[in-house]
Every structure is written in C-alpha cells, then in structure tokens.
Design a protein around this motif. Structure first.
Motif, short mmCIF file in Angstrom:
data_model
loop_
_atom_site.label_atom_id
_atom_site.label_comp_id
_atom_site.label_asym_id
_atom_site.label_seq_id
_atom_site.Cartn_x
_atom_site.Cartn_y
_atom_site.Cartn_z
N ASN A 1 0.79 -1.24 0.00
CA ASN A 1 0.00 0.00 0.00
C ASN A 1 0.82 1.28 0.00
N CYS A 2 2.12 1.17 0.13
CA CYS A 2 2.96 2.38 -0.02
C CYS A 2 2.99 2.85 -1.48
N ILE A 3 2.87 1.90 -2.41
CA ILE A 3 3.03 2.24 -3.83
C ILE A 3 2.00 3.29 -4.26
N CYS B 1 1.31 5.93 -2.88
CA CYS B 1 0.80 6.74 -1.78
C CYS B 1 1.98 7.55 -1.23
N LYS B 2 3.02 6.82 -0.80
CA LYS B 2 4.30 7.46 -0.49
C LYS B 2 4.15 8.75 0.32
N TYR B 3 3.46 8.62 1.45
CA TYR B 3 3.21 9.80 2.28
C TYR B 3 4.47 10.31 2.97
N MET B 4 5.41 9.41 3.21
CA MET B 4 6.73 9.75 3.77
C MET B 4 6.73 10.22 5.23
N ASP B 5 5.66 10.02 5.96
CA ASP B 5 5.68 10.33 7.39
C ASP B 5 6.73 9.48 8.10
N CYS B 6 6.94 8.29 7.57
CA CYS B 6 7.85 7.33 8.19
C CYS B 6 9.29 7.82 8.27
N VAL B 7 9.76 8.51 7.24
CA VAL B 7 11.19 8.86 7.19
C VAL B 7 11.58 9.84 8.30
N MET C 1 7.57 4.30 -4.38
CA MET C 1 7.43 3.74 -3.02
C MET C 1 8.76 3.85 -2.28
N LEU C 2 8.70 3.59 -0.97
CA LEU C 2 9.92 3.53 -0.17
C LEU C 2 10.15 2.10 0.28
N VAL C 3 11.39 1.79 0.66
CA VAL C 3 11.71 0.50 1.28
C VAL C 3 12.58 0.75 2.50
N GLU D 1 3.08 5.38 12.30
CA GLU D 1 3.13 6.69 11.63
C GLU D 1 2.64 6.62 10.20
N CYS D 2 2.64 5.43 9.60
CA CYS D 2 2.29 5.31 8.17
C CYS D 2 0.78 5.42 7.98
N PRO D 3 0.32 6.49 7.31
CA PRO D 3 -1.12 6.68 7.10
C PRO D 3 -1.72 5.57 6.24
N ALA E 1 1.23 0.65 5.61
CA ALA E 1 2.03 -0.16 4.68
C ALA E 1 3.25 -0.78 5.35
N ILE E 2 3.57 -0.38 6.58
CA ILE E 2 4.77 -0.90 7.25
C ILE E 2 4.39 -2.04 8.20
N LYS E 3 5.07 -3.18 8.03
CA LYS E 3 4.76 -4.38 8.83
C LYS E 3 6.03 -4.97 9.42
S1 SF4 Z 1 4.51 6.56 5.53
FE1 SF4 Z 1 6.25 5.60 4.49
S2 SF4 Z 1 5.65 3.49 4.16
FE2 SF4 Z 1 3.80 4.64 4.64
S3 SF4 Z 1 2.94 5.21 2.64
FE3 SF4 Z 1 4.24 6.84 3.38
S4 SF4 Z 1 6.22 6.45 2.44
FE4 SF4 Z 1 5.07 4.57 2.33
#
Ligand code: SF4
Ligand code: SF4
Length: 112
Positions: A8-10, A12-18, A32-34, A49-51, A54-56
């Motif tokens: 679900n990151c693909i 969407c890539k909200y980037m709150d995680c970084v 997407m991010l990895v 934090e991921c809206p 997508a992070i597991k």
């Molecule tokens: S918060 Fe990170 S993992 Fe979640 S959608 Fe955004 S970029 Fe992807």
C-alpha cells in the motif's frame, strides 16, 4: 527481524515514516519507499506513523516477497530522511489492491 514496507505504499508514499526513523534506513524509489533490513533496529516507531498502514514487522506471515523487495531495492535506491509532498493522487490509490503488479517501478527516487 526487520520492518518492511509493503504494497500500500506504492503511489501513496506519504513519507511520514522517514521523519521518525532514528537510523535513517528508508530508501526511495520512484513511487514507493523501502526499509534496509540490515540497518533497521526494529524499534517499530515508523509502523503507526504510516497513514497507509504499509509498514509491517517481518514476523507477520506471507511477507517473503516484500522482504526480498525491501532488501534488493534498499541497495539500489537513494536514502531518504526528509519528508516531501505525497503524490497529488495518493488518496485515490490508498487501499487499492494489487498495486505491485500494476504500478511497481524499479526506478530510483529523488532521495534527499
Ligand atoms: S509513511 Fe512511508 S511506508 Fe507509509 S505510505 Fe508513506 S512512504 Fe510509504
Ligand atoms: S522500525 Fe525503527 S529503525 Fe526500522 S525502519 Fe522503522 S523507524 Fe526505522
């Protein structure tokens, strides 16, 4: 153990995680991010934090494909530590199924 970014990151890539990762182990592809599995310290702060949810943690079942995608592309894509704007159509793709098959791109993202 590591955490992994999944489908679900693909696009969407909200980037709150970084912004919350204490060891800066996110890497950016075109859409997407990895997470680098050898750099992740399993702190778990990015997961809530991921809206896009997508992070597991890799302790969840059926994540083999995503473990491989995260490990492979963390070596190829640039590091990302600063949040940017999400794609304009991120909401439309949030929750869509089969995004890897439809949209995955092996291209590098911009990085920091
Ligand atoms: S918060 Fe990170 S993992 Fe979640 S959608 Fe955004 S970029 Fe992807
Ligand atoms: S679990 Fe912690 S170390 Fe691993 S990617 Fe998330 S924030 Fe970074």
């Amino acid at each position: 153990m590591t955490y992994v970014v999944t489908d679900n990151c693909i696009r969407c890539k909200y980037m709150d995680c970084v912004e919350v990762c204490p060891v800066d182990c996110f890497y950016e592809g075109e859409n997407m991010l990895v997470i680098h599995p050898d750099e992740c310290i399993d702190c778990g702060v990015c997961e809530p934090e991921c809206p896009a949810e997508a992070i597991k943690p890799d302790t969840e079942p059926n994540l083999d494909k995503w473990l491989q995608v995260n490990a492979e592309y963390a070596e190829k894509w640039p590091n990302i530590t600063i949040k940017r704007e999400a794609p304009a159509d991120a909401k439309e793709h949030d929750g869509e199924t089969g995004k890897f098959e439809k949209y995955f791109s092996a291209e590098r993202g911009q990085g920091d």
